[in-house]
Scaffold this active site. Structure first.
Site, short mmCIF file in Angstrom:
data_model
loop_
_atom_site.label_atom_id
_atom_site.label_comp_id
_atom_site.label_asym_id
_atom_site.label_seq_id
_atom_site.Cartn_x
_atom_site.Cartn_y
_atom_site.Cartn_z
N LYS A 113 -25.24 -63.73 5.49
CA LYS A 113 -26.16 -64.47 4.93
C LYS A 113 -26.11 -64.12 2.89
O LYS A 113 -26.78 -63.10 2.59
CB LYS A 113 -27.35 -63.80 5.05
CG LYS A 113 -28.49 -64.97 5.17
CD LYS A 113 -29.97 -64.25 5.03
CE LYS A 113 -30.10 -63.75 2.82
NZ LYS A 113 -30.48 -65.00 2.19
N THR B 101 -33.59 -51.53 -2.78
CA THR B 101 -33.40 -50.26 -2.29
C THR B 101 -34.53 -50.00 -1.44
O THR B 101 -34.26 -50.47 -0.20
CB THR B 101 -33.75 -49.18 -3.37
OG1 THR B 101 -32.56 -48.70 -3.86
CG2 THR B 101 -34.19 -47.58 -2.25
N CYS C 167 -25.89 -53.68 -10.26
CA CYS C 167 -26.00 -51.87 -9.92
C CYS C 167 -25.75 -51.07 -10.42
O CYS C 167 -26.71 -50.01 -10.78
CB CYS C 167 -25.63 -52.38 -9.03
SG CYS C 167 -24.02 -52.74 -8.60
N GLU D 96 -35.47 -48.73 -11.73
CA GLU D 96 -34.20 -50.07 -12.56
C GLU D 96 -34.49 -51.74 -12.65
O GLU D 96 -35.60 -52.11 -12.57
CB GLU D 96 -33.98 -49.95 -11.07
CG GLU D 96 -32.44 -51.37 -11.27
CD GLU D 96 -31.79 -51.54 -9.59
OE1 GLU D 96 -32.27 -52.07 -8.51
OE2 GLU D 96 -30.57 -52.05 -9.42
P1 NAP Z 1 -32.13 -58.07 -2.86
O1 NAP Z 1 -33.75 -59.28 -2.73
O2 NAP Z 1 -32.59 -56.94 -1.69
O3 NAP Z 1 -31.83 -59.44 -2.19
C1 NAP Z 1 -30.61 -59.06 -1.19
C2 NAP Z 1 -29.77 -59.53 -0.57
O4 NAP Z 1 -31.25 -59.76 0.95
C3 NAP Z 1 -30.03 -60.92 0.47
O5 NAP Z 1 -29.69 -62.06 0.71
C4 NAP Z 1 -32.37 -61.54 0.60
O6 NAP Z 1 -32.55 -63.26 0.60
C5 NAP Z 1 -32.10 -60.41 1.51
N1 NAP Z 1 -32.75 -60.31 2.26
C6 NAP Z 1 -34.29 -60.14 1.46
N2 NAP Z 1 -35.72 -59.87 2.29
C7 NAP Z 1 -34.72 -58.88 3.53
C8 NAP Z 1 -35.23 -58.80 5.34
N3 NAP Z 1 -36.87 -58.67 5.13
N4 NAP Z 1 -34.64 -58.85 5.91
C9 NAP Z 1 -32.66 -59.21 5.70
N5 NAP Z 1 -32.83 -59.50 4.74
C10 NAP Z 1 -33.54 -59.80 3.45
O7 NAP Z 1 -31.73 -57.51 -3.64
P2 NAP Z 1 -31.16 -59.15 -4.93
O8 NAP Z 1 -32.84 -59.51 -5.82
O9 NAP Z 1 -30.31 -60.15 -4.64
O10 NAP Z 1 -30.04 -57.76 -5.93
C11 NAP Z 1 -30.64 -56.62 -6.81
C12 NAP Z 1 -30.45 -55.84 -5.86
O11 NAP Z 1 -28.96 -55.51 -5.28
C13 NAP Z 1 -30.94 -54.75 -6.69
O12 NAP Z 1 -31.82 -53.33 -6.79
C14 NAP Z 1 -29.35 -54.02 -7.90
O13 NAP Z 1 -28.80 -52.73 -7.95
C15 NAP Z 1 -29.08 -54.37 -6.27
N6 NAP Z 1 -27.39 -54.38 -5.77
C16 NAP Z 1 -26.90 -52.95 -5.24
C17 NAP Z 1 -25.02 -53.24 -5.30
C18 NAP Z 1 -24.09 -52.13 -4.70
O14 NAP Z 1 -23.07 -52.01 -4.94
N7 NAP Z 1 -25.46 -51.48 -4.96
C19 NAP Z 1 -24.23 -54.55 -5.85
C20 NAP Z 1 -25.31 -55.24 -6.37
C21 NAP Z 1 -26.94 -55.26 -6.27
P3 NAP Z 1 -32.82 -63.74 -0.11
O15 NAP Z 1 -31.80 -64.14 -1.23
O16 NAP Z 1 -33.53 -64.69 0.20
O17 NAP Z 1 -34.28 -63.09 -0.78
#
Ligand code: NAP
Length: 496
Positions: A191, A246, A302, A400
């Protein structure tokens, strides 16, 4: 990159058909009842297309088919070399469609097209190829514990791997999961983020063209709380790998506990310290890299170097240099190949970043570059921002922001730098700039982070793991270690 003019990319934009369905059983599929959601481009607010909003029922069906594909042995029981050959063909096809893929990434999340082409797709193609080439070079073990037995420790595929990925590197971060899971013999249901499904959908289509059997790679689209939650709670999912925030990562651990206790592997947020000592071997490079570390991908990284720790004696020189670097960025249309600083991925995210800048202005820190107002142009742009005088416990040093906002913290000596660097709930990236080899080794050992860069930032290779500690998650992606989470060990003990 052959398309060097904005007009070239606009022409390609006019010619390309955007994906409009999920990728299920080797074909495009709609959601139950034809439900869709609009996809808005951060480039200009244009509605690009409407994509299926998968229901829990759609997800269960996608997982069921992926399980049937696994059980059929059409992928899980063929030779590793055959699996590797499919992956290598897949990488070749993505390379052949590199312009189109770069366009999709740029449209869906606003990344400058040159960065999508040169950086994101380079990693994507290289990593798929790397895992393809690794396929038949992995060994199992036969420990010699007892004379009257033959012991085998084998690693076996787990079944259906669920992958949930974010929007900031839609292809790279999905590729941190897909080829490793596939080469091990699993089937995958992915997804992507709602903001960025286009490139992954097109890549899945190319996987089928490369010879990946139907049902082995399914891509479901829809919102996190509905589609993502259904995937994470599905009892037929053997393991779950996630990159994202997180907060959502923690939620996934609850989903696992409430369903089949599947392993959950988390790559989460970060607040990476970038530490510059006065003896950095090349101060000009340290300074421009510090600028790059917060500007690249508009700070939506990230590992962004969002905490810049600078020895007090060089503070003003570094701040002046980073200001100069950020002021010279070419902000513009992400489809213009000259642009190196694009918009943020969504209006909501832009507003969140601006709110953080406003909150920062209300503290004792000083905003020396940037603004808490949006740029007056189409797209969700935020000017790069620098705060000086930030204290280690300030929100600016702890939260963050995931945008182009760097907090500068002054330190007095090595112990002080390490204490500030480790004063974080996160533990993802970190960097240290010094010409003193002993200091580099000492500081690297004491940094509580999964990644340490010495005299560079964000460097790496397919052969080394990428991942964090503490609230940045666990279970690195890439490298041979990236395979471990997608296999399960089996001990076979044969009496002789
Ligand atoms: P996010 O809001 O956590 O979303 C990530 C994924 O999770 C999306 O596909 C999202 O779908 C899905 N999701 C959201 N709520 C969910 C739920 N309740 N159950 C299951 N899936 C759910 O993160 P983002 O805003 O896309 O990305 C930014 C974050 O990612 C930042 O905190 C960044 O640091 C982190 N990140 C970490 C790394 C690493 O390798 N450590 C790399 C890149 C990014 P939707 O899009 O439909 O909301």
């Amino acid at each position: 990159m052959k398309l060097t003019q904005l007009d070239d990319w606009l022409k390609l934009r006019a010619d390309v058909n955007l994906p409009s369905g999920m990728w299920i059983n080797g074909g495009s599929a709609a959601a139950e009842g034809g439900a869709t959601s609009p996809l808005v481009s951060p480039r200009d607010g244009e509605i690009l297309t409407h994509l299926p909003a998968a229901s829990a029922h759609d997800v269960a069906e996608a997982v069921r088919s992926a399980r049937a594909a696994f059980d059929s042995g059409v992928w899980s029981r063929i030779s590793p070399r055959e699996r590797g050959e499919v992956l290598i063909r897949w990488a070749d096809l993505i390379e052949q469609h590199r312009d189109e893929m770069a366009l999709l990434i740029s449209l869906e999340m606003g990344k400058p097209v040159s960065v999508a082409w040169n950086v994101e797709l380079k990693t994507t193609i290289g990593l798929i190829r790397w895992y393809g080439e690794l396929a038949d070079k992995l060994m199992d073990e036969s420990p010699r514990g007892k004379a009257d037995a033959l012991a085998l420790v084998t690693r076996e595929p787990m079944g259906v791997v669920a992958a949930i990925t974010p929007w900031n590197f839609p292809m790279t971060l999905s590729t941190f999961k897909m080829p490793a899971a596939l080469v091990a013999g699993n089937t995958v249901v992915l997804k992507p983020a709602s903001q960025s499904p286009l490139s992954v959908l097109r890549a899945a289509e190319l996987a089928t063209e490369a010879g990946l059997p139907d049902g082995v790679l399914q891509v479901v689209t829809g919102s996190g709380p509905i589609t993502g939650a259904a995937l994470a709670t599905d009892d037929n999912v053997a393991t779950l790998t996630f990159t994202g925030s997180t907060d959502v990562g923690k939620q996934l651990l609850h989903y696992s506990a409430d369903s089949n206790a599947k392993p959950v592997w988390l790559e989460l947020g970060g607040k990476s310290p970038n530490i510059i000592f006065p003896d950095a071997p090349d101060m000009a490079e340290a300074i421009s890299t510090a600028g790059w570390a917060i500007a690249f991908n508009s700070g939506q990284m990230c590992t962004a170097g969002s905490r810049l720790l600078v020895h007090r004696s060089i503070h003003d020189e570094v701040v002046a240099g980073v200001t100069e670097y950020l002021s010279a960025l070419k902000i513009g249309d992400p489809l213009d190949p000259d642009t190196n600083f694009g918009p943020l991925a969504s209006r909501r995210h832009r507003d969140e970043v601006l709110t953080e800048i406003s909150k920062g202005k209300q503290t004792s820190a000083e905003l020396v570059l940037g603004s808490d107002r949006p740029l007056d142009r189409a797209g969700w742009f935020v000017e790069p921002a620098i705060f000086t005088g930030v204290q280690a416990d300030d929100r600016l040093a702890q939260h963050e922001i995931f945008g182009p906002v760097v907090s500068v913290l002054a330190f007095d000596d090595e112990d002080d730098a390490i204490a500030i660097a480790n004063n974080s709930d996160y533990g993802l990236g970190s960097a240290v700039w010094t010409a003193d080899l002993s200091r580099a080794a000492r500081v690297s050992r004491r940094l509580d982070a999964g990644l340490v860069w010495v005299n560079c930032f964000e460097e790496g290779d397919y052969s080394v793991p990428f991942g964090g500690r503490k609230l940045s998650g666990h279970g690195g992606d890439k490298s041979v270690h990236g395979l471990e989470k997608f296999t399960s060990t089996k001990t076979t003990w044969m009496a002789i």
